[in-house]
Design a protein around this motif. Structure first.
Motif, short mmCIF file in Angstrom:
data_model
loop_
_atom_site.label_atom_id
_atom_site.label_comp_id
_atom_site.label_asym_id
_atom_site.label_seq_id
_atom_site.Cartn_x
_atom_site.Cartn_y
_atom_site.Cartn_z
N VAL A 1 0.84 -1.20 0.00
CA VAL A 1 0.00 0.00 0.00
C VAL A 1 0.87 1.25 0.00
CG1 VAL A 1 -1.70 1.32 1.30
CG2 VAL A 1 -1.93 -1.15 1.11
N TRP A 2 1.93 1.27 0.83
CA TRP A 2 2.83 2.42 0.87
C TRP A 2 3.48 2.66 -0.49
CZ3 TRP A 2 1.81 5.63 4.32
CH2 TRP A 2 1.61 5.32 5.66
N ARG A 3 3.89 1.58 -1.15
CA ARG A 3 4.55 1.72 -2.45
C ARG A 3 3.58 2.20 -3.52
NH1 ARG A 3 8.71 -3.09 -3.78
NH2 ARG A 3 9.04 -1.67 -5.52
N MET A 4 2.33 1.78 -3.44
CA MET A 4 1.33 2.30 -4.39
C MET A 4 1.12 3.80 -4.19
SD MET A 4 -1.64 -0.60 -4.89
CE MET A 4 -1.99 -0.83 -3.15
N LEU A 5 1.11 4.23 -2.94
CA LEU A 5 0.95 5.66 -2.66
C LEU A 5 2.15 6.45 -3.16
CD1 LEU A 5 -0.62 5.54 0.92
CD2 LEU A 5 -1.77 5.74 -1.29
N GLN A 6 3.35 5.88 -3.02
CA GLN A 6 4.54 6.54 -3.55
C GLN A 6 4.44 6.67 -5.08
OE1 GLN A 6 8.13 4.59 -2.14
NE2 GLN A 6 7.14 4.15 -0.19
N GLY A 7 3.94 5.62 -5.72
CA GLY A 7 3.77 5.67 -7.17
C GLY A 7 2.79 6.75 -7.59
N LEU A 8 1.71 6.92 -6.83
CA LEU A 8 0.76 8.00 -7.12
C LEU A 8 1.42 9.37 -6.99
CD1 LEU A 8 -2.54 6.81 -5.35
CD2 LEU A 8 -2.12 7.02 -7.81
N GLY A 9 2.29 9.50 -5.99
CA GLY A 9 3.01 10.77 -5.84
C GLY A 9 3.93 11.05 -7.01
N ASP A 10 4.61 10.01 -7.51
CA ASP A 10 5.48 10.18 -8.69
C ASP A 10 4.68 10.62 -9.91
OD1 ASP A 10 7.61 9.44 -7.16
OD2 ASP A 10 7.62 7.35 -7.83
N ILE A 11 3.49 10.01 -10.08
CA ILE A 11 2.65 10.39 -11.21
C ILE A 11 2.13 11.82 -11.04
CG2 ILE A 11 0.46 9.88 -12.38
CD1 ILE A 11 0.93 6.94 -11.79
N ALA A 12 1.76 12.17 -9.81
CA ALA A 12 1.24 13.52 -9.56
C ALA A 12 2.27 14.59 -9.87
CB ALA A 12 0.78 13.64 -8.10
N PHE A 13 3.55 14.24 -9.74
CA PHE A 13 4.61 15.23 -10.00
C PHE A 13 4.60 15.69 -11.46
CE2 PHE A 13 8.96 16.48 -11.09
CZ PHE A 13 9.20 17.41 -10.10
N ALA A 14 4.08 14.86 -12.36
CA ALA A 14 4.10 15.21 -13.78
C ALA A 14 3.02 16.21 -14.16
CB ALA A 14 3.92 13.95 -14.62
#
Length: 260
Positions: A27-40
């Motif tokens: 779950v933590w890693r999925m949230l990190q992935g969402l943050g990476d996508i949001a940066f774009a």
């Protein structure tokens, strides 16, 4: 996720291929992935800067709508391909860097070419993305000390084989200090994906959702508590929740990776 007999089976946590990750870590890693996508996507601060450089024919708003649709489509397709294909190929062991995250660096020319493209992209994007920050700070200094020569005066400098140009000392010192400080912070925290996730999460809601939505409501004079106004507010609130949980996931990853 598993496809069998024409049915989709599985769950949000996925089918574990190893015992290296717990359900909470996934779950933590999925949230990190969402943050990476949001940066774009927090590019809205640059839209007005870009629009000011366009010609009035055709109208700037029409050109920007086409540019936004084109850029968002490419960005979304690129991120979704990396996310879906990466997860489909490597599951929960998909690394943050798909090129070098597996311990091998062959073919070397491909890795070198990809790194060169990243450098060109980041150098150009850094200059463009920071222009609103530079302009805001320099305008604030000019407002506070309008008669200060260090702030307002430009010094002529002659460059061999180029000619002469005027250099503003405030711009030279302030922008150099900004670049040096951000570089030092990047060196102290060489955790690209985690830091990217935090920045993406913090920028996503205010720059991508809240300010554009509020500006649209104010410009179009959308009445409060009407259906359209309520939809905008619900959308803004959901985006705020996404920002909070992705920031939490990225901070957790940053703390964990810093310890290891």
């Amino acid at each position: 996720m598993n496809f069998k007999n024409g049915k989709v089976k599985g769950n949000m946590g996925g089918i574990s291929a190893s015992t290296s990750l717990t359900q909470t870590q996934k779950v933590w890693r999925m949230l990190q992935g969402l943050g990476d996508i949001a940066f774009a996507f927090p590019y809205t601060s640059l839209v007005l800067e870009i629009q000011d450089t366009l010609k009035s024919t055709p109208p700037e708003n029409i050109t920007m709508k086409k540019a936004n649709l084109f850029s968002l489509s490419i960005t979304t397709a690129f991120y979704m391909l990396c996310a879906f294909l990466g997860y489909a190929a490597f599951g929960e062991n998909a690394p943050g860097n798909l090129l070098t995250g597996f311990g091998f660096y062959e073919p070397y020319w491909l890795i070198d070419f990809a790194n060169a493209c990243i450098v060109v992209h980041l150098v150009a994007a850094y200059q463009v993305f920071c222009q609103p920050i530079f302009a805001c700070v320099e305008e604030w200094f000019s407002h506070i000390w309008p008669d200060n020569k260090f702030i307002s005066k430009g010094i002529p400098i002659r460059i061999p084989l180029w000619g002469s140009c005027r250099v503003n000392l405030l711009r030279l010192c302030w922008r150099t200090a900004f670049v040096v400080s951000t570089t030092i912070i990047a060196i102290l925290f060489p955790l690209f994906n985690d830091v990217l996730g935090i920045l993406g999460a913090l920028n996503f809601w205010p720059l991508v959702v809240y300010f554009p939505v509020e500006m649209y409501i104010a410009q179009k004079k959308v009445p409060r508590w009407k259906l359209k106004w309520s939809i905008f507010q619900i959308f803004s609130f959901i985006s705020l929740l996404v920002t909070v949980i992705t920031a939490a996931g990225s901070i957790e990853g940053l703390v964990k990776d810093k310890k290891t």
